[in-house]
Design an enzyme around this catalytic site. Structure first.
Site, PDB file in Angstrom:
ATOM      1  N   HIS A 192      14.046   8.699  -3.596  1.00  0.00           N
ATOM      2  CA  HIS A 192      12.966   8.129  -2.880  1.00  0.00           C
ATOM      3  C   HIS A 192      13.127   7.224  -1.728  1.00  0.00           C
ATOM      4  CE1 HIS A 192       8.913   8.975  -4.635  1.00  0.00           C
ATOM      5  NE2 HIS A 192       9.451   9.916  -5.354  1.00  0.00           N
ATOM      6  N   ASP A 247       4.037   1.173  -8.515  1.00  0.00           N
ATOM      7  CA  ASP A 247       2.964   2.000  -8.919  1.00  0.00           C
ATOM      8  C   ASP A 247       3.440   3.377  -9.243  1.00  0.00           C
ATOM      9  OD1 ASP A 247       1.049   0.178  -7.982  1.00  0.00           O
ATOM     10  OD2 ASP A 247       1.231   0.738  -5.983  1.00  0.00           O
ATOM     11  N   GLU A 259      -4.717  -5.102  -7.343  1.00  0.00           N
ATOM     12  CA  GLU A 259      -4.500  -4.574  -5.932  1.00  0.00           C
ATOM     13  C   GLU A 259      -5.688  -4.021  -5.253  1.00  0.00           C
ATOM     14  OE1 GLU A 259      -1.735  -1.008  -6.054  1.00  0.00           O
ATOM     15  OE2 GLU A 259      -0.047  -1.984  -7.078  1.00  0.00           O
TER      16      GLU A 259
END
Length: 544
Positions: A123, A184, A295
């Site tokens: 990632h 997240d 958030e």
């Protein structure tokens, strides 16, 4: 937890040792000048025969194995913009496989250009986990090895560096526990997030993931296996946390746990005024009794946003919500969550009413839902499934993640959300405050100098064939405009998941901590073997 260090220098006789010391002392000045001052200069080097190198790797006695043909996967990542093919992929079955490989390359010395990159779930965004003509370590080969949950006053879990956070969640929940701090997206490896910081909406309270680690097992750039913690080999411990893979490969971690809730009250509200939005966020993160997750994100020219939420969120007032019009407006969404157990529902609702009464959001935009703890934490994975089904997951992701000090966030918002960014249809734009006091200053992670600073994340996806606003070139140009503004306005910005192309930029990023960063590199990875894809240091090779 771990194995004894691997010895890589053997004293054959006094004469050999003296010769080595003479050679070392005669070149030490040139060696470190090259190392610290010219990490981006391409040097003419003596090139080893690739067949000889591959043969030497094959000769290693390992529990796992090398692959030399199927190397394409290791030359791609989530960013989908850089492609550097390695010479080989190591599929380790033990930590000693990784140590033996790095030690072998270290003992080859500067006559080899071979480097090593640890690759988790792939990632990274700009080739950080790639190694051109080097060795990529498939850390997921260590995944699935036994996790050990320990209860008590300070519960923790021992996991391998290639383990995914989603698997840690499922396993720890079996024992009634959960890690404190998250990202997240949970389909990332432990070693990958701890090499950066690991932040999400819980970080204002618990700090980033690197603030919630008790112990590490690390393979250094010399091939040594070292156990480290705040009290044992502390300098290496703090170096590796947030160290961008420069000082060692994280092969095992001891992660702090806490009792896990079963349910989450999930809330979203909207603001049209950035100042009020920011003030409410800052109030929530500095109040003792508050939500467990906070958030925010920006919505520009996103029509019918509330209609999109109705499938999973219930409006507090259906009539008012139906009359709200988001057409053509820049809106700011505050997303909050409160953890609870079913027998605490009444108390939880009372607390939320109290928290919300202190905020100044648009009343008709209060949307809320109750979901399981797992469903909330793994919420982004549902989006991934949808995007994969549409063929929109494996596209370029020119993400830009910035840390902006509180004192300049209004200047940033005015310029970026008012002038540079014209819509947010290419992906989410996150914006939420964090607290510096929750970050340990001894780690390698770099943050702005103020107590409160904001993460602003532009999580764009580009369509490869597009030449419009959803095309790669348009998004990259937009990112450059944002970075240029931060620089010319001297906002005191720092990049999160940093990516630079010059030594001057890396020096500016680390600031007064640059020399310490270089010194740590020379201590734990003196030949600059590790994480070449970060483009901070270049492996030292001999001049021809």
């Amino acid at each position: 937890m771990g194995s004894p260090p691997i010895s890589f220098i053997r004293q054959n006789n006094i004469v050999l040792l003296r010769c080595f010391m003479v050679l070392f002392l005669s070149c030490i000045t040139a060696r470190f000048n090259l190392f610290s001052n010219l990490p981006f200069i391409t040097l003419t080097a003596s090139h080893s025969d690739p067949s000889d190198i591959s043969s030497s790797l094959k000769s290693l006695s390992l529990d796992g194995h090398f692959s030399f043909d199927d190397i394409h996967k290791a030359a791609r990542d989530f960013g989908n913009r850089y492609q550097f093919f390695p010479m080989a992929i190591l599929h380790p079955k033990s930590v000693l496989d990784i140590a033996a490989t790095i030690n072998h390359i270290y003992r080859m010395g500067r006559r080899s250009e071979l480097t090593v990159a640890a690759r988790g779930h792939g990632h990274s965004l700009q080739g950080q986990a790639q190694a051109h003509q080097g060795v990529v370590v498939n850390m997921e080969s260590l995944r699935g090895l036994e996790m050990q949950i320990h209860a008590g006053k300070r519960p923790y879990v021992d996991v391998y560096g290639g383990e995914l956070w989603i698997n840690i969640l499922h396993e720890s929940l079996k024992h009634g526990f959960s890690p404190k701090s998250w990202t997240d997206y949970l389909h990332l490896t432990v070693g990958g997030t701890l090499s950066n910081a690991g932040i999400s909406g819980q970080a204002f309270r618990h700090g980033p993931q690197i603030s919630n680690v008790y112990q590490l097992e690390v393979v250094t750039g010399k091939g040594e296996v070292v156990n480290c913690s705040k009290k044992q080999n502390a300098d290496l411990f703090y170096s590796v946390l947030g160290g961008l893979g420069q000082f060692g490969i994280i092969t095992r971690a001891r992660i702090a746990l806490e009792p896990a809730p079963k349910m989450v009250k999930w809330i979203k509200v909207l603001y049209s005024d950035f100042s009020i939005f920011a003030s409410d966020q800052e109030h929530l993160i500095t109040t003792e009794k508050t939500f467990d997750y906070i958030e925010g994100f920006v919505l520009i020219n996103r029509t019918g946003i509330l209609n999109n939420w109705r499938s999973s969120f219930n409006p507090k007032d259906s009539l008012q919500a139906s009359q709200f019009n988001s057409e053509g407006r820049t809106l700011y969404c505050l997303e909050m969550a409160k953890n609870f157990n079913p027998d605490e529902t009444d108390l939880m609702n009372q607390e939320i009413e109290s928290f919300l009464s202190q905020l100044s959001y648009i009343p008709s935009t209060l949307f809320q839902s109750e979901v399981s703890y797992t469903e909330f934490l793994d919420r982004v994975h549902l989006s991934e499934i949808k995007l994969r089904s549409k063929g929109l997951w494996e596209v370029p992701h020119p993400w830009l993640n910035l840390l902006i000090p509180k004192s300049r966030i209004h200047d940033f918002a005015e310029e970026v959300f008012g002038n540079i960014l014209t819509d947010t249809s290419n992906g989410p734009v996150l914006i939420y405050p964090l607290r510096k006091s929750k970050w340990n200053s001894r780690t390698s992670a770099v943050t702005p100098g103020e107590e409160i600073f904001y993460l602003v994340a532009f999580l764009s996806s580009a369509l490869p064939s597009s030449t419009g606003t959803n095309g790669l070139e348009h998004i990259l140009t937009q990112n450059k405009r944002i970075l240029d503004f931060c620089r010319t306005a001297r906002l005191g910005m720092k990049q999160y998941l940093p990516h630079y192309t010059t030594q001057e930029e890396w020096r500016a990023h680390f600031g007064s901590r640059w020399e310490a960063f270089v010194q740590r590199k020379s201590t734990y990875d003196p030949l600059a073997i590790l994480a070449p894809g970060q483009r901070i240091f270049q492996k030292a090779v001999p001049l021809s």
